[in-house]
Enzyme design. Sequence first.
Site, PDB file in Angstrom:
ATOM      1  N   HIS A 246      -1.280  -3.157  -7.102  1.00 27.79           N
ATOM      2  CA  HIS A 246      -1.909  -2.624  -5.945  1.00 27.79           C
ATOM      3  C   HIS A 246      -3.467  -2.700  -6.189  1.00 27.79           C
ATOM      4  CE1 HIS A 246      -3.128   0.455  -2.727  1.00 27.79           C
ATOM      5  NE2 HIS A 246      -3.127  -0.765  -2.148  1.00 27.79           N
TER       6      HIS A 246
ATOM      7  N   GLU B 113      -3.810  -0.235  -9.024  1.00 30.02           N
ATOM      8  CA  GLU B 113      -2.913   0.781  -9.459  1.00 30.02           C
ATOM      9  C   GLU B 113      -1.426  -0.063  -9.847  1.00 30.02           C
ATOM     10  OE1 GLU B 113      -3.463   4.558  -6.581  1.00 30.02           O
ATOM     11  OE2 GLU B 113      -2.641   2.682  -5.420  1.00 30.02           O
TER      12      GLU B 113
ATOM     13  N   ASN C  78      -4.101   5.799  -1.789  1.00 28.02           N
ATOM     14  CA  ASN C  78      -4.110   6.217  -0.555  1.00 28.02           C
ATOM     15  C   ASN C  78      -3.188   7.451  -0.154  1.00 28.02           C
ATOM     16  OD1 ASN C  78      -4.705   3.848   0.510  1.00 28.02           O
ATOM     17  ND2 ASN C  78      -2.834   2.707   0.374  1.00 28.02           N
TER      18      ASN C  78
ATOM     19  N   SER D 164       0.790  -1.111  -0.044  1.00 23.66           N
ATOM     20  CA  SER D 164      -0.014   0.025   0.000  1.00 23.66           C
ATOM     21  C   SER D 164       0.809   1.318   0.101  1.00 23.66           C
ATOM     22  CB  SER D 164      -0.807  -0.191   1.436  1.00 23.66           C
ATOM     23  OG  SER D 164      -1.636  -1.267   1.099  1.00 23.66           O
TER      24      SER D 164
HETATM   25  N1  CAA Z   1     -15.538 -10.462  -0.804  1.00 15.60           N
HETATM   26  C1  CAA Z   1     -16.188 -10.532  -2.058  1.00 15.60           C
HETATM   27  N2  CAA Z   1     -17.245  -9.803  -2.204  1.00 15.60           N
HETATM   28  C2  CAA Z   1     -17.964  -8.924  -1.401  1.00 15.60           C
HETATM   29  C3  CAA Z   1     -17.307  -8.696  -0.235  1.00 15.60           C
HETATM   30  C4  CAA Z   1     -16.118  -9.546   0.303  1.00 15.60           C
HETATM   31  N3  CAA Z   1     -15.462  -9.431   1.347  1.00 15.60           N
HETATM   32  N4  CAA Z   1     -18.134  -7.739   0.322  1.00 15.60           N
HETATM   33  C5  CAA Z   1     -19.155  -7.522  -0.151  1.00 15.60           C
HETATM   34  N5  CAA Z   1     -19.062  -8.166  -1.584  1.00 15.60           N
HETATM   35  C6  CAA Z   1     -19.765  -8.009  -2.497  1.00 15.60           C
HETATM   36  C7  CAA Z   1     -21.287  -8.521  -2.343  1.00 15.60           C
HETATM   37  O1  CAA Z   1     -21.361  -9.813  -3.145  1.00 15.60           O
HETATM   38  C8  CAA Z   1     -22.039  -7.493  -3.155  1.00 15.60           C
HETATM   39  O2  CAA Z   1     -21.987  -7.854  -4.745  1.00 15.60           O
HETATM   40  P1  CAA Z   1     -23.469  -7.605  -5.611  1.00 15.60           P
HETATM   41  O3  CAA Z   1     -23.662  -6.075  -5.372  1.00 15.60           O
HETATM   42  O4  CAA Z   1     -22.692  -7.850  -7.058  1.00 15.60           O
HETATM   43  O5  CAA Z   1     -24.134  -8.614  -5.250  1.00 15.60           O
HETATM   44  C9  CAA Z   1     -21.208  -6.221  -3.292  1.00 15.60           C
HETATM   45  O6  CAA Z   1     -20.086  -6.411  -2.773  1.00 15.60           O
HETATM   46  C10 CAA Z   1     -22.116  -5.432  -2.150  1.00 15.60           C
HETATM   47  O7  CAA Z   1     -22.167  -6.337  -0.903  1.00 15.60           O
HETATM   48  P2  CAA Z   1     -23.167  -6.000   0.287  1.00 15.60           P
HETATM   49  O8  CAA Z   1     -24.674  -5.627  -0.316  1.00 15.60           O
HETATM   50  O9  CAA Z   1     -23.195  -7.234   1.071  1.00 15.60           O
HETATM   51  O10 CAA Z   1     -22.441  -4.912   1.068  1.00 15.60           O
HETATM   52  P3  CAA Z   1     -22.174  -3.565   0.911  1.00 15.60           P
HETATM   53  O11 CAA Z   1     -23.459  -2.791   0.056  1.00 15.60           O
HETATM   54  O12 CAA Z   1     -22.305  -2.808   2.294  1.00 15.60           O
HETATM   55  O13 CAA Z   1     -20.839  -3.368   0.065  1.00 15.60           O
HETATM   56  C11 CAA Z   1     -18.563  -3.117   0.280  1.00 15.60           C
HETATM   57  C12 CAA Z   1     -19.664  -3.789   0.889  1.00 15.60           C
HETATM   58  C13 CAA Z   1     -18.663  -3.476  -1.220  1.00 15.60           C
HETATM   59  C14 CAA Z   1     -17.325  -3.455   0.862  1.00 15.60           C
HETATM   60  C15 CAA Z   1     -19.003  -1.513   0.393  1.00 15.60           C
HETATM   61  O14 CAA Z   1     -19.033  -1.300   1.759  1.00 15.60           O
HETATM   62  C16 CAA Z   1     -17.626  -0.826  -0.032  1.00 15.60           C
HETATM   63  O15 CAA Z   1     -17.265  -0.518  -1.158  1.00 15.60           O
HETATM   64  N6  CAA Z   1     -16.618  -0.107   0.787  1.00 15.60           N
HETATM   65  C17 CAA Z   1     -15.743   0.754   0.904  1.00 15.60           C
HETATM   66  C18 CAA Z   1     -14.498  -0.211   0.352  1.00 15.60           C
HETATM   67  C19 CAA Z   1     -13.255   0.591   0.209  1.00 15.60           C
HETATM   68  O16 CAA Z   1     -13.271   1.781   0.290  1.00 15.60           O
HETATM   69  N7  CAA Z   1     -12.233  -0.161  -0.119  1.00 15.60           N
HETATM   70  C20 CAA Z   1     -10.933   0.380  -0.280  1.00 15.60           C
HETATM   71  C21 CAA Z   1     -10.019   0.148   0.910  1.00 15.60           C
HETATM   72  S1  CAA Z   1      -8.429   0.664   0.814  1.00 15.60           S
HETATM   73  C22 CAA Z   1      -7.566  -0.239  -0.058  1.00 15.60           C
HETATM   74  O17 CAA Z   1      -8.155  -1.255  -0.350  1.00 15.60           O
HETATM   75  C23 CAA Z   1      -6.051   0.276  -0.348  1.00 15.60           C
HETATM   76  C24 CAA Z   1      -5.024  -0.104   0.722  1.00 15.60           C
HETATM   77  O18 CAA Z   1      -3.764   0.013   0.286  1.00 15.60           O
HETATM   78  C25 CAA Z   1      -5.443   0.043   2.319  1.00 15.60           C
HETATM   79  P1  NAD Z   2      -3.312  -9.721   6.308  1.00 19.65           P
HETATM   80  O1  NAD Z   2      -2.663  -9.527   7.840  1.00 19.65           O
HETATM   81  O2  NAD Z   2      -4.713  -9.861   6.215  1.00 19.65           O
HETATM   82  O3  NAD Z   2      -2.612 -10.776   5.555  1.00 19.65           O
HETATM   83  C1  NAD Z   2      -1.217 -11.087   5.566  1.00 19.65           C
HETATM   84  C2  NAD Z   2      -0.988 -12.538   5.338  1.00 19.65           C
HETATM   85  O4  NAD Z   2       0.492 -12.767   4.892  1.00 19.65           O
HETATM   86  C3  NAD Z   2      -1.232 -13.311   6.645  1.00 19.65           C
HETATM   87  O5  NAD Z   2      -2.299 -14.282   6.335  1.00 19.65           O
HETATM   88  C4  NAD Z   2      -0.050 -13.912   7.091  1.00 19.65           C
HETATM   89  O6  NAD Z   2       0.183 -15.228   7.693  1.00 19.65           O
HETATM   90  C5  NAD Z   2       0.878 -13.728   5.812  1.00 19.65           C
HETATM   91  N1  NAD Z   2       2.275 -13.952   5.466  1.00 19.65           N
HETATM   92  C6  NAD Z   2       3.186 -13.165   6.450  1.00 19.65           C
HETATM   93  N2  NAD Z   2       4.285 -13.515   5.997  1.00 19.65           N
HETATM   94  C7  NAD Z   2       4.302 -14.387   5.013  1.00 19.65           C
HETATM   95  C8  NAD Z   2       5.236 -15.214   4.260  1.00 19.65           C
HETATM   96  N3  NAD Z   2       6.591 -14.928   4.550  1.00 19.65           N
HETATM   97  N4  NAD Z   2       4.904 -15.841   3.334  1.00 19.65           N
HETATM   98  C9  NAD Z   2       3.353 -16.150   3.166  1.00 19.65           C
HETATM   99  N5  NAD Z   2       2.579 -15.498   3.780  1.00 19.65           N
HETATM  100  C10 NAD Z   2       3.101 -14.712   4.940  1.00 19.65           C
HETATM  101  O7  NAD Z   2      -2.868  -8.329   5.461  1.00 19.65           O
HETATM  102  P2  NAD Z   2      -3.632  -7.781   4.114  1.00 19.65           P
HETATM  103  O8  NAD Z   2      -4.707  -6.880   4.530  1.00 19.65           O
HETATM  104  O9  NAD Z   2      -3.958  -8.799   3.129  1.00 19.65           O
HETATM  105  O10 NAD Z   2      -2.407  -7.035   3.533  1.00 19.65           O
HETATM  106  C11 NAD Z   2      -1.302  -7.789   2.867  1.00 19.65           C
HETATM  107  C12 NAD Z   2      -0.879  -6.664   1.907  1.00 19.65           C
HETATM  108  O11 NAD Z   2      -1.629  -5.957   1.173  1.00 19.65           O
HETATM  109  C13 NAD Z   2      -0.074  -5.300   2.742  1.00 19.65           C
HETATM  110  O12 NAD Z   2       1.032  -4.842   2.093  1.00 19.65           O
HETATM  111  C14 NAD Z   2      -1.270  -4.322   2.750  1.00 19.65           C
HETATM  112  O13 NAD Z   2      -0.555  -3.088   2.878  1.00 19.65           O
HETATM  113  C15 NAD Z   2      -1.583  -4.267   1.382  1.00 19.65           C
HETATM  114  N6  NAD Z   2      -2.995  -3.890   1.098  1.00 19.65           N
HETATM  115  C16 NAD Z   2      -3.879  -4.004   2.290  1.00 19.65           C
HETATM  116  C17 NAD Z   2      -5.157  -3.696   1.725  1.00 19.65           C
HETATM  117  C18 NAD Z   2      -6.284  -3.566   2.861  1.00 19.65           C
HETATM  118  O14 NAD Z   2      -7.458  -3.294   2.821  1.00 19.65           O
HETATM  119  N7  NAD Z   2      -6.010  -4.497   3.858  1.00 19.65           N
HETATM  120  C19 NAD Z   2      -5.536  -3.011   0.567  1.00 19.65           C
HETATM  121  C20 NAD Z   2      -4.506  -3.042  -0.307  1.00 19.65           C
HETATM  122  C21 NAD Z   2      -3.261  -3.178  -0.188  1.00 19.65           C
END
Ligand code: CAA
Ligand code: NAD
Length: 293
Positions: A141, A153, A191, A120
């Site tokens: 990403h 990304e 991010n 991330s």
């Molecule tokens: N896995 C697979 N599918 C999922 C799921 C999961 N964990 N959660 C929900 N879904 C699917 C459902 O099957 C449903 O599909 P359809 O509409 O095609 O039937 C759809 O998503 C909507 O699900 P729900 O109606 O059950 O639930 P919701 O309307 O509350 O949506 C959500 C759930 C899609 C997660 C929605 O809340 C959402 O978009 N949240 C924001 C997520 C977000 O911002 N993600 C980015 C995080 S940051 C990141 O990823 C980057 C990083 O580096 C940290």
């Molecule tokens: P997580 O904690 O859910 O899962 C990480 C997994 O990696 C664990 O199951 C752990 O057992 C496994 N692991 C650790 N060391 C390992 C190794 N040497 N070999 C194989 N498996 C190993 O974390 P996550 O949320 O899936 O995040 C994973 C990566 O994806 C991070 O770099 C995170 O920044 C990135 N990411 C996370 C998100 C998010 O929303 N959580 C979104 C985009 C990107």
Amino acid sequence: MTGVERVGVIGCGLMGSGIAEVSARAGYQVLVREVDDAAILVGRKRVDTSLGRAVEREKITPSERERTLERLSFTTELAELGERDLVIEAVVEDLSVKISLFRELDGICPPQTILASNTSSLPITEMAAATGRPDRMIGLHFFNPVPVMGLVEIVRTIATSDETLQTVTSFAETLGKEVVNAPDSSGFLVNRLLVPFMLDAVRLLEARVGSIEDLDRSMVLGCGHPMGPLTLCDFVGIDTVLRIAEIMHGEYRTERYAPPPLLRRLVSLRRFGRKSGLGFYDYSQTPPVAMPL
Ligand code: CAA
Ligand code: NAD
């Protein structure tokens, strides 16, 4: 044709399980590496649940689900990833862990294998530099939940070759994702915007400007966000949000990315959010209930 047939995924947590699922659904042979059998069991269950949900919602048929599962296999042995065309790493957000993995993979995989990280916020260039193939190292990403979010990304470093970029772009497109190209700077595009937003919500909570529920409801009902920022922290994983904030703060040295102390306190208590059952909310209740803070 992407030139990719066999995919390796390292880590089967929130992200690795989703990446493995969408790759297998798209027809690739996928081998997933986790640390031990218990982690494989949890990761496999994640994929099963998600595929079950897709069948329920009629996105895939039961036989597509079976075929997807047949294309997925699991191992604890990194050496078994030797025959892969593309290996995508999705382990904990820790540079030293990722670097040592890529160094090891570089010794295992044939020279043509492309290595990708789902990081991330960490520098892809540092990971590339740990290998003898910086031209075949790239950031890929995905967003959580991977089967639902439409974006990937792609992060090219100054050493990434055109061919690697093309192959990985085609690969992401075959998964049904749209691609944006981002520079190798911490947090890429999404991010840079999203993390300060989540951190600000935690700061407002710390300052007692609003309760957990009110801060979340405000952004859902007032601005049409699919989930509020504190629910989103729980969804991403509070441990992961903290690591990302630390890394981005280290890179940019601006308060915008400084991790609020409350995040550290929650991580100390292992309240990682939805994946551990407790975070800003208690997920043992339906619907989840905000925790007293
Ligand atoms: N896995 C697979 N599918 C999922 C799921 C999961 N964990 N959660 C929900 N879904 C699917 C459902 O099957 C449903 O599909 P359809 O509409 O095609 O039937 C759809 O998503 C909507 O699900 P729900 O109606 O059950 O639930 P919701 O309307 O509350 O949506 C959500 C759930 C899609 C997660 C929605 O809340 C959402 O978009 N949240 C924001 C997520 C977000 O911002 N993600 C980015 C995080 S940051 C990141 O990823 C980057 C990083 O580096 C940290
Ligand atoms: P997580 O904690 O859910 O899962 C990480 C997994 O990696 C664990 O199951 C752990 O057992 C496994 N692991 C650790 N060391 C390992 C190794 N040497 N070999 C194989 N498996 C190993 O974390 P996550 O949320 O899936 O995040 C994973 C990566 O994806 C991070 O770099 C995170 O920044 C990135 N990411 C996370 C998100 C998010 O929303 N959580 C979104 C985009 C990107």
